[in-house]
Motif scaffolding. Sequence first.
Motif, PDB file in Angstrom:
ATOM      1  N   LEU A 117       0.800  -1.228   0.000  1.00 22.26           N
ATOM      2  CA  LEU A 117       0.000   0.000   0.000  1.00 22.26           C
ATOM      3  C   LEU A 117       0.832   1.276   0.000  1.00 22.26           C
ATOM      4  O   LEU A 117       0.275   2.374  -0.001  1.00 22.26           O
ATOM      5  CB  LEU A 117      -0.922  -0.001   1.225  1.00 22.26           C
ATOM      6  N   THR A 152     -10.911   5.574   6.650  1.00 24.19           N
ATOM      7  CA  THR A 152     -10.795   5.092   5.265  1.00 24.19           C
ATOM      8  C   THR A 152      -9.528   4.274   5.084  1.00 24.19           C
ATOM      9  O   THR A 152      -9.537   3.178   4.497  1.00 24.19           O
ATOM     10  CB  THR A 152     -10.784   6.285   4.281  1.00 24.19           C
ATOM     11  N   THR A 153      -8.414   4.807   5.622  1.00 20.77           N
ATOM     12  CA  THR A 153      -7.141   4.086   5.527  1.00 20.77           C
ATOM     13  C   THR A 153      -7.195   2.788   6.317  1.00 20.77           C
ATOM     14  O   THR A 153      -6.687   1.751   5.881  1.00 20.77           O
ATOM     15  CB  THR A 153      -5.986   4.967   6.044  1.00 20.77           C
ATOM     16  N   GLN A 181      -9.784   0.857   6.904  1.00 16.24           N
ATOM     17  CA  GLN A 181     -10.534  -0.156   6.168  1.00 16.24           C
ATOM     18  C   GLN A 181      -9.746  -0.693   4.984  1.00 16.24           C
ATOM     19  O   GLN A 181      -9.794  -1.889   4.679  1.00 16.24           O
ATOM     20  CB  GLN A 181     -11.873   0.442   5.704  1.00 16.24           C
ATOM     21  N   LEU A 182      -9.004   0.196   4.306  1.00 15.40           N
ATOM     22  CA  LEU A 182      -8.174  -0.242   3.180  1.00 15.40           C
ATOM     23  C   LEU A 182      -7.110  -1.230   3.650  1.00 15.40           C
ATOM     24  O   LEU A 182      -6.864  -2.264   3.008  1.00 15.40           O
ATOM     25  CB  LEU A 182      -7.511   0.966   2.512  1.00 15.40           C
ATOM     26  N   GLU A 188      -8.783  -4.611   4.580  1.00 16.43           N
ATOM     27  CA  GLU A 188      -9.168  -5.363   3.383  1.00 16.43           C
ATOM     28  C   GLU A 188      -7.951  -5.955   2.689  1.00 16.43           C
ATOM     29  O   GLU A 188      -7.968  -7.110   2.241  1.00 16.43           O
ATOM     30  CB  GLU A 188      -9.932  -4.444   2.426  1.00 16.43           C
ATOM     31  N   THR A 189      -6.881  -5.171   2.595  1.00 15.86           N
ATOM     32  CA  THR A 189      -5.653  -5.662   1.955  1.00 15.86           C
ATOM     33  C   THR A 189      -5.043  -6.797   2.758  1.00 15.86           C
ATOM     34  O   THR A 189      -4.563  -7.790   2.199  1.00 15.86           O
ATOM     35  CB  THR A 189      -4.635  -4.513   1.803  1.00 15.86           C
TER      36      THR A 189
END
Length: 339
Positions: free
Chosen positions: A14, A34-35, A37-38, A41-42
């Motif tokens: 990322l 937001t970060t 959750q990213l 998910e990753t």
Amino acid sequence: MKAKVTMQDIADRLNLSKNSVSQALTGKSGVSETTRQLIIETAEQMGYVYSKDKKRRQPNAPGGGSIALIASDFAFSQKNFFGGIYLSIEKKVRERGYELLIQSVNKAQAAALDLPPFVANRSVAGVLALSHITTDYINAVIDTGIPTVLIDHHHPDIAADSVLTNNRFGAYEAVRHLIRLGHRSIGYVGDIAFSPSYYERLDGYRLALHEHGLEADDRFIIDHAQEDSSYINNLVQQLDAHPTAWFCVNDGLGFMLNSALQQIGLRVPEDVSVVSFDNGYLSRIATPTITTVNVDLELFGSCAVERLMERIAEPDKPLTETLLPTNLIVRESSASPKV
């Protein structure tokens, strides 16, 4: 065997810092939602093993649960030194209402980053890592997000609290003792590749010589010494000349060197003095008994547990290194050199 996905792998994917990934996966503040959750998910896409259940990520509130103590097979075999630390840890952990879980790590497990199940599944409140395993292995433990404290080890590439002996000042005091006795030619025996502690003791040795206007003789700096009696015997026999005193980084080497010197006809301390480090069993049973640097093993364990409790309670506090003082115990193996 598929390599385990680490926080650093996710950070590289990322283009984020490892610290940001750690904050997201361990439920700490410092990243936007937001970060977070990213990252989560990753992590799931890459197969990173962690629990989104906060109770599992922080399984034991202060005053209950389990603490892990991990160490290499070699460290656990050094019963005289690390055994004293272990007993102190066990006592302090019990006093704080925790159960102590112990796991040795062999070379194959370390190379494979094979973590103990109670660490891998995050079922302990904290981890105490005793002495050196490998940097990658310790970082794999830290990557789980479990609060971790190192005991008798640190490294620039490991971001964790540590509790350490003041190796430089302890070695400095030992060598200064020899200088004050009148020694001007002093050797060093240790393996700086084995542990940062031994490199730091070489620094203390050099500092004492420097402050007293003495030059180290490269012939007598044995900085890749094997802790093996045959090796030490051969070393002593092959030297063309000898210093009037030796500083050894631990009592095992001091015991072996003391014996090897006497086997070639040198008297300790009449012909050559020997000083070592740790104040272990071997320094006390040697003939003559060996002057050594004392390490307070009970304090070692106690401070490590207290530091871990603080880290569990306040996970966002800055990392610290705690240096514990030493003191020199003068015995029969050190004396003034012959005129």
